[in-house]
Design an enzyme around this catalytic site. Structure first.
Site, PDB file in Angstrom:
ATOM      1  N   SER A   1     -20.012  27.167 -26.851  1.00 61.57           N
ATOM      2  CA  SER A   1     -18.554  27.186 -26.783  1.00 61.57           C
ATOM      3  C   SER A   1     -18.072  26.735 -25.398  1.00 61.57           C
ATOM      4  CB  SER A   1     -18.039  28.580 -27.159  1.00 61.57           C
ATOM      5  OG  SER A   1     -16.674  28.556 -27.462  1.00 61.57           O
TER       6      SER A   1
ATOM      7  N   ASP B   1     -16.544  25.869 -38.395  1.00 62.81           N
ATOM      8  CA  ASP B   1     -16.031  26.089 -37.039  1.00 62.81           C
ATOM      9  C   ASP B   1     -14.813  25.194 -36.801  1.00 62.81           C
ATOM     10  OD1 ASP B   1     -15.636  26.534 -34.336  1.00 62.81           O
ATOM     11  OD2 ASP B   1     -17.641  25.871 -33.721  1.00 62.81           O
TER      12      ASP B   1
ATOM     13  N   HIS C   1     -18.207  29.574 -36.052  1.00 62.87           N
ATOM     14  CA  HIS C   1     -18.428  29.444 -34.616  1.00 62.87           C
ATOM     15  C   HIS C   1     -19.413  30.495 -34.087  1.00 62.87           C
ATOM     16  CE1 HIS C   1     -17.338  27.945 -30.675  1.00 62.87           C
ATOM     17  NE2 HIS C   1     -17.025  29.151 -30.259  1.00 62.87           N
TER      18      HIS C   1
END
Length: 305
Positions: free
Chosen positions: A164, A246, A278
């Site tokens: 991320s 995601d 995610h």
């Protein structure tokens, strides 16, 4: 006065809200796993201060080392996720993921505790993360202070990794390494897991977290395609991992495309996990898809260096 004190000026769930008086209140809290010996895996960890001036620190993990005639091992430098404003190398999520990776890949890991925004506005997290790599690099010439790095690391086999926001940081550290150079440390690859980048619309949270960004796609940190140094990314290969459900998937796919057409001479691979969201591998690590993704990570580190 009470009403002014409690007035919320910005609200970015699930991360934090900001009050008019400057207070920041986070929605998430993180536990703390102490460093030491993991009796189940034999992995040891210790916390080190990289810069007493800024408080920049890291946690170093080493696998079980047998005997004095050990071989030098690859190093993975890890940047945790959390929207640049949450997360830690010291929490149970990072600890569980990294100890599992280390036990299977037989590597050293340095997980960087960069300072978090908004108390420390971006680009501080990027600068801390670069400073950590420079500190690691001092050990490649045996000038650094940490014996675990000097004794056990093969500085010709270094990888950067992040998930991320941490993947965003890993990318920019690799570009900085390619553009400005390092001493003897060689970055072989960058592992980009569900990377955060910007879209067409203004990213209001990123803009709030940063002292310099417009929050739009004219910022190279949000849109690598406009970075004039993109083709200088300082590694031989990049693995970009995305998840089908995601909301950041398209941005990871776009990053893969931008890097591929940038003129960079390395190899970039895109891996998509179907049916997942995610950072699923951090929260459902025993699932079949997480196990498969972990194997991709291990192969990327240990195959074809």
């Amino acid at each position: 006065m009470a009403s002014g004190t409690n007035e919320i000026t910005h609200d970015f769930p699930p991360f934090f809200k900001a009050y008019k008086d400057g207070r920041i209140e986070r929605y998430m809290s993180h536990d703390h796993v102490p460093a030491g010996l993991d009796p189940h895996t034999g992995i040891q960890s210790k916390d080190v201060v990289i810069s007493p001036e800024t408080g920049l620190s890291a946690r170093i993990f080493i696998p079980r080392i047998n005997g004095s005639d050990h071989q030098k091992l690859p190093l993975l430098v890890h940047y945790h996720g959390g929207g640049f404003c949450a997360g830690s190398p010291f929490d149970s999520i990072s600890h569980k993921f990294l100890t599992s990776l280390i036990s299977q890949a037989n590597i050293i890991v340095v997980s960087v505790d960069y300072r978090l925004a908004p108390e420390h506005p971006l680009p501080i997290a990027y600068d801390d993360s670069w400073a950590a790599l420079q500190w690691i690099d001092t050990h490649s010439d045996k000038q650094g202070p940490e014996p675990w790095l000097t004794e056990y690391v093969d500085f010709g086999r270094v990888f950067l990794a992040g998930e991320s926001a941490g993947a965003n940081i890993a990318h920019h550290v690799a570009v900085r390494a390619g553009a400005t150079g390092l001493s003897s440390l060689k970055i072989v690859g960058v592992l980009m897991v569900h990377p955060f980048f910007g879209g067409k619309e203004t990213d209001e949270m990123y803009k709030f977290l940063s002292s310099t960004s417009t929050g739009r796609d004219d910022d190279p940190k949000l849109n690598p395609e406009v970075d004039p140094d993109l083709s200088r990314i300082g590694c031989a290969k990049v693995l970009v991992c995305v998840a089908e459900k995601d909301w950041l998937k398209d941005r990871g796919v776009a990053y893969h495309g931008s890097l591929g057409k940038s003129g960079w001479s390395g190899g970039v691979e895109l891996v998509e996990t179907k049916g997942e969201d995610h950072c699923f591998h951090l929260f459902n690590a025993e699932s079949e898809n997480a196990t498969s993704l972990m194997k991709k990570f291990i192969d990327f580190i240990n195959v074809g260096e």
